[in-house]
Design a protein around this motif. Structure first.
Motif, PDB file in Angstrom:
ATOM      1  N   SER A 288       0.837  -1.206   0.000  1.00 14.32           N
ATOM      2  CA  SER A 288       0.000   0.000   0.000  1.00 14.32           C
ATOM      3  C   SER A 288       0.877   1.262   0.000  1.00 14.32           C
TER       4      SER A 288
ATOM      5  N   THR B  34     -16.433  -1.978  -5.571  1.00 15.32           N
ATOM      6  CA  THR B  34     -15.441  -1.735  -4.526  1.00 15.32           C
ATOM      7  C   THR B  34     -15.705  -2.656  -3.343  1.00 15.32           C
ATOM      8  N   ASP B  35     -14.639  -3.100  -2.681  1.00 15.69           N
ATOM      9  CA  ASP B  35     -14.725  -3.864  -1.429  1.00 15.69           C
ATOM     10  C   ASP B  35     -15.647  -5.071  -1.532  1.00 15.69           C
TER      11      ASP B  35
ATOM     12  N   ALA C 211     -15.733   4.149  -3.920  1.00 22.45           N
ATOM     13  CA  ALA C 211     -14.401   3.955  -3.332  1.00 22.45           C
ATOM     14  C   ALA C 211     -14.408   4.446  -1.900  1.00 22.45           C
ATOM     15  N   ASP C 212     -13.639   3.741  -1.044  1.00 22.16           N
ATOM     16  CA  ASP C 212     -13.377   4.200   0.325  1.00 22.16           C
ATOM     17  C   ASP C 212     -14.653   4.463   1.115  1.00 22.16           C
TER      18      ASP C 212
ATOM     19  N   TYR D 134     -17.646   5.343   0.042  1.00 26.33           N
ATOM     20  CA  TYR D 134     -18.561   6.319  -0.544  1.00 26.33           C
ATOM     21  C   TYR D 134     -18.968   5.885  -1.951  1.00 26.33           C
TER      22      TYR D 134
ATOM     23  N   LYS E 253     -22.422   8.328   1.684  1.00 28.29           N
ATOM     24  CA  LYS E 253     -21.754   7.254   2.428  1.00 28.29           C
ATOM     25  C   LYS E 253     -22.518   5.954   2.216  1.00 28.29           C
TER      26      LYS E 253
ATOM     27  N   ASP F 117      -7.756   6.659  -5.387  1.00 24.78           N
ATOM     28  CA  ASP F 117      -6.614   7.318  -4.729  1.00 24.78           C
ATOM     29  C   ASP F 117      -6.843   8.798  -4.448  1.00 24.78           C
TER      30      ASP F 117
ATOM     31  N   THR G  55      -8.393   2.140 -11.143  1.00 27.06           N
ATOM     32  CA  THR G  55      -7.885   1.391  -9.990  1.00 27.06           C
ATOM     33  C   THR G  55      -6.417   1.064 -10.208  1.00 27.06           C
TER      34      THR G  55
END
Length: 410
Positions: A157, A275-276, A314-315, A317, A331, A354, A392
């Motif tokens: 990371s 994502t995730d 991402a992250d 959201y 969110k 990022d 990504t």
């Protein structure tokens, strides 16, 4: 009246009694010490049995590795636990942190490495137990054989180093995994045709699970010729980290990619993001749906209305570029609401990666803006960006109107 002989024997008897009493009292501390040692040996043996149970369970039930480690931690005797509690806590925390979608280490791998760590801890306790046992005449027990291991990397990371970011935003590359103390780790910087050893003083090891490479203002010196970091252990490459230079932004989209695996049979009309471990769909009727990524994806509604446009995630959201040109952010939860973070000009397909949001506008430009409460953009691609985009790991992908998928470096 006693004779001289009788008095003599009486004195001898008195002295022998005193000596016997003194001898008995002098043995009491030794007996107490031996008893304390015996109790400590017994506690250590109980702890060794508990570790044995955990070691055997991890070998046969890798999926329950976390519960197994917690059970071992709970059952260790209090007077022994303090010596190994921290080690087991670190094992649990590290295992949780490295298992994920972006990790190279799966559950079976984490269970295997956790088992090896328990064997090491067990041998430490056996060594301590045998040292005490020898003093009180109790036979030793043999040490276990620790399986040979090599350094293994789970997560890097960031996965690539973007030199377009200022040094204060790219201070370190963190590499997490297992057994980094089992062999010398070397990091080489590939500069053109050269490979430069940057291990010292820029690589630091904070634990057997984590090493960090300093790439900030006082770290490895990088240039436009810097292409890649190569990580080696015992002379063998175990990882590589690409370096994205500013000039790479001008690269043309290349490398056509085939999409030939069907994971959703119907109803996937609209804009998608992933994502995730989840895929998100903004449907033509304005709903936001979410489904867990697998060989066959079903969805649930998490946004009831207003989700017309292009989405990205991402992250934690989800982002929405609406037909009227606004950029909204919400969110991710069971019910997603949004706030406006971009007032105008967000017509087109969007992607997030990022800390940046990207938009491919109808006139074929690719724009980028730093995510904040108010997002502005700059042009980083002049032409040919018609279609749907995703970003990504240092790459941006474009699905063109004629059905091709193209890829370019950010």
């Amino acid at each position: 009246m006693r004779t001289t002989r009788q008095i003599y024997f009486a004195k001898i008897a008195f002295y022998l009694t005193v000596l016997s009493l003194l001898s008995a009292y002098s043995c009491i501390p030794t007996i107490n010490t031996n008893n304390k040692m015996k109790v400590e040996v017994e506690h250590l043996e109980e702890a060794i049995k508990t570790l044995n149970t955990g070691i055997n369970t991890l070998r046969t039930e890798s999926g329950s590795w976390q519960e197994t480690l917690k059970d071992v931690q709970k059952k260790i005797a209090d007077d022994v636990q303090s010596t190994i509690e921290t080690e087991i806590t670190q094992l649990i925390d590290h295992g949780v942190s490295v298992i994920g979608q972006e990790s190279r280490c799966n559950v079976d791998f984490v269970a295997k490495r956790s088992r090896i760590e328990l064997i090491r801890i067990k041998n430490e306790l056996i060594t301590k137990r045998n040292g005490l046992a020898q003093k009180i005449g109790i036979p030793p027990i043999p040490l276990d054989t620790v399986p040979p291991v090599k350094p293994a990397i789970c997560i890097v990371s960031p996965s690539s180093l973007d030199l377009t970011l200022p040094p204060d935003r790219r201070k370190t590359i963190d590499i997490s995994g297992y057994d980094f103390d089992s062999a010398p780790i070397v990091v080489l910087l590939k500069n053109g045709d050269q490979e430069i050893d940057v291990t010292h003083p820029y690589l630091g090891q904070t634990s057997p699970f984590l090493i960090s490479l300093n790439v900030g203002a006082n770290g490895v010196r990088l240039s436009s010729n810097s292409q890649q970091f190569i990580v080696r252990a015992d002379g063998k490459q175990i990882s590589s980290i690409n370096i994205i230079s500013p000039s790479a932004q001008q690269d043309q989209l290349t490398n056509p990619v085939r999409a030939d695996q069907e994971v959703g049979n119907g109803g996937w009309n609209g804009s998608i993001a992933a994502t995730d471990g989840y895929v998100y769909l903004a449907t033509p009727d304005g709903k936001l749906r979410r489904g867990k990524i697998s060989s066959s994806v079903g969805t649930e509604v998490i946004g009831d209305a207003g989700w017309n446009g292009s989405i990205a995630a991402a992250d934690g959201y989800v982002y929405l570029a609406t037909p009227d040109g606004k950029l909204r952010r919400g969110k991710i939860s069971s019910s997603v609401g949004t706030e406006v973070i971009g007032d105008a000009g967000w017509n087109g397909s969007i992607a997030v990666a990022d800390g940046y949001v990207y938009v491919a506008t109808p006139d074929g430009k690719l724009r980028r803006g730093k995510i904040s409460s108010s997002v502005g953009t700059e042009v980083i691609g002049d032409a040919g960006w018609n279609g749907s985009i995703a970003a990504t790991d240092g790459f941006i992908f474009l699905a063109t109107p004629d059905g091709r998928l193209l890829r370019g470096r950010l």
